[in-house]
Design an enzyme around this catalytic site. Structure first.
Site, PDB file in Angstrom:
ATOM      1  N   ARG A 127       8.142 -12.322 -52.309  1.00 24.11           N
ATOM      2  CA  ARG A 127       7.649 -12.717 -50.979  1.00 24.11           C
ATOM      3  C   ARG A 127       6.651 -11.716 -50.406  1.00 24.11           C
ATOM      4  NH1 ARG A 127      11.993 -13.824 -46.525  1.00 24.11           N
ATOM      5  NH2 ARG A 127      12.798 -11.863 -47.316  1.00 24.11           N
ATOM      6  N   ARG A 161       8.411  -6.752 -47.191  1.00 22.17           N
ATOM      7  CA  ARG A 161       9.535  -6.179 -46.447  1.00 22.17           C
ATOM      8  C   ARG A 161      10.262  -5.116 -47.258  1.00 22.17           C
ATOM      9  NH1 ARG A 161      12.537 -11.407 -43.998  1.00 22.17           N
ATOM     10  NH2 ARG A 161      14.342 -10.073 -44.393  1.00 22.17           N
ATOM     11  N   ARG A 172      22.791  -7.734 -48.359  1.00 21.11           N
ATOM     12  CA  ARG A 172      22.422  -8.878 -47.498  1.00 21.11           C
ATOM     13  C   ARG A 172      23.222 -10.123 -47.887  1.00 21.11           C
ATOM     14  NH1 ARG A 172      16.122  -8.927 -48.227  1.00 21.11           N
ATOM     15  NH2 ARG A 172      16.203 -10.788 -46.893  1.00 21.11           N
TER      16      ARG A 172
END
Ligand code: AP5
Ligand code: MG
Length: 215
Positions: A127, A161, A172
């Protein structure tokens, strides 16, 4: 229409929220984006959240509830909102019910986007985001049309990120399974929960969400 998108990290909440925002004019309220902005601007909230986010853990409920309470009362939310990343614990879900009641608003649906763990890791690993307009991309699944140039705003600056790595992804996912998944039965009991297959390509997932919302 006021909805919640729930899904594990990388499930496609942000991607789908942006599509729905553009198509239907509802406002995307991403607590992750709000926290990242607070970190970038070195606000007190950002200073508190920075290391917690880097470890892939959840920021305390009281901070998150305060953040959403202020945001959701703003006039632009009258057009409808898409909560992306909130609530993430049962106490956050209960606090949301209380604040909506106070504001005379209601939830229309809670949409769960289901994706296998292996695909989640692949999605966050590739991403990247336009640093100027926030448009989201993926090295393989959503590449830029023209190398180095944002499709939406033409900017040449992108960011990745720091929590998008295999190690942080483990915490996470654990936080999602241990603390967030319990809100699914909470909304099921209220008759609000709808599930869509998030393994399909992006447009098919959007169509599935539209189908369950019947918009
Ligand atoms: P947050 O920013 O909410 O992160 P997250 O939940 O981990 O979710 P992501 O943003 O990683 O994934 P997404 O579902 O939005 O996926 P995306 O659409 O980008 O939270 C970050 C941190 O902030 C938390 O860890 C926590 O510390 C803190 N926090 C935030 N809210 C909190 C709260 N309420 N309480 C406590 N702490 C909180 O898609 C991922 C990639 O896949 C993209 O590259 C995209 O292009 C691609 N993709 C999307 N859909 C598809 C598809 N169908 N097929 C192929 N690729 C796809
Ligand atoms: Mg997101």
């Amino acid at each position: 229409m006021n909805i919640i998108l729930i899904g594990a990290p990388g499930a496609g909440k942000g991607t789908q929220a942006r599509f729905l925002e553009e198509k239907y004019g509802m406002i995307q309220l991403s607590t992750g984006d709000m926290l990242r902005a607070a970190v970038k601007n070195e606000e007190p909230l950002g200073l508190e959240a920075k290391s917690i986010m880097a470890e892939g853990k959840l920021v305390p409920d009281a901070l998150m509830v305060g953040l959403i309470k202020t945001r959701i009362a703003k006039p632009d939310c009258a057009k409808g909102f898409i909560l992306d990343g909130f609530p993430r614990t049962v106490p956050q879900a209960e606090a949301l019910d209380a604040m909506l009641k106070e504001l005379g608003k209601k939830l229309d649906a809670v949409v769960e986007i289901k994706v296998d763990d292996a695909a989640l890791v692949e999605r966050v690993s590739g991403r990247f985001t336009c640093a100027k307009c926030g448009a989201g991309y993926h090295d393989t699944f959503k590449p830029l049309k023209q190398a180095g140039v944002c499709d939406s705003c033409g900017s040449a600056e992108f960011s990745r990120r720091n929590d998008d790595n295999a190690e942080t992804m483990k915490s996470r996912l654990k936080a999602f399974n241990d603390q967030t998944a319990p809100i699914l039965p909470y909304y099921k009991a209220k008759g609000l929960l709808k599930s869509v297959d998030g393994m399909a390509d992006m447009q098919k997932v959007t169509a599935a969400i539209e189908e369950v919302l019947r918009v």
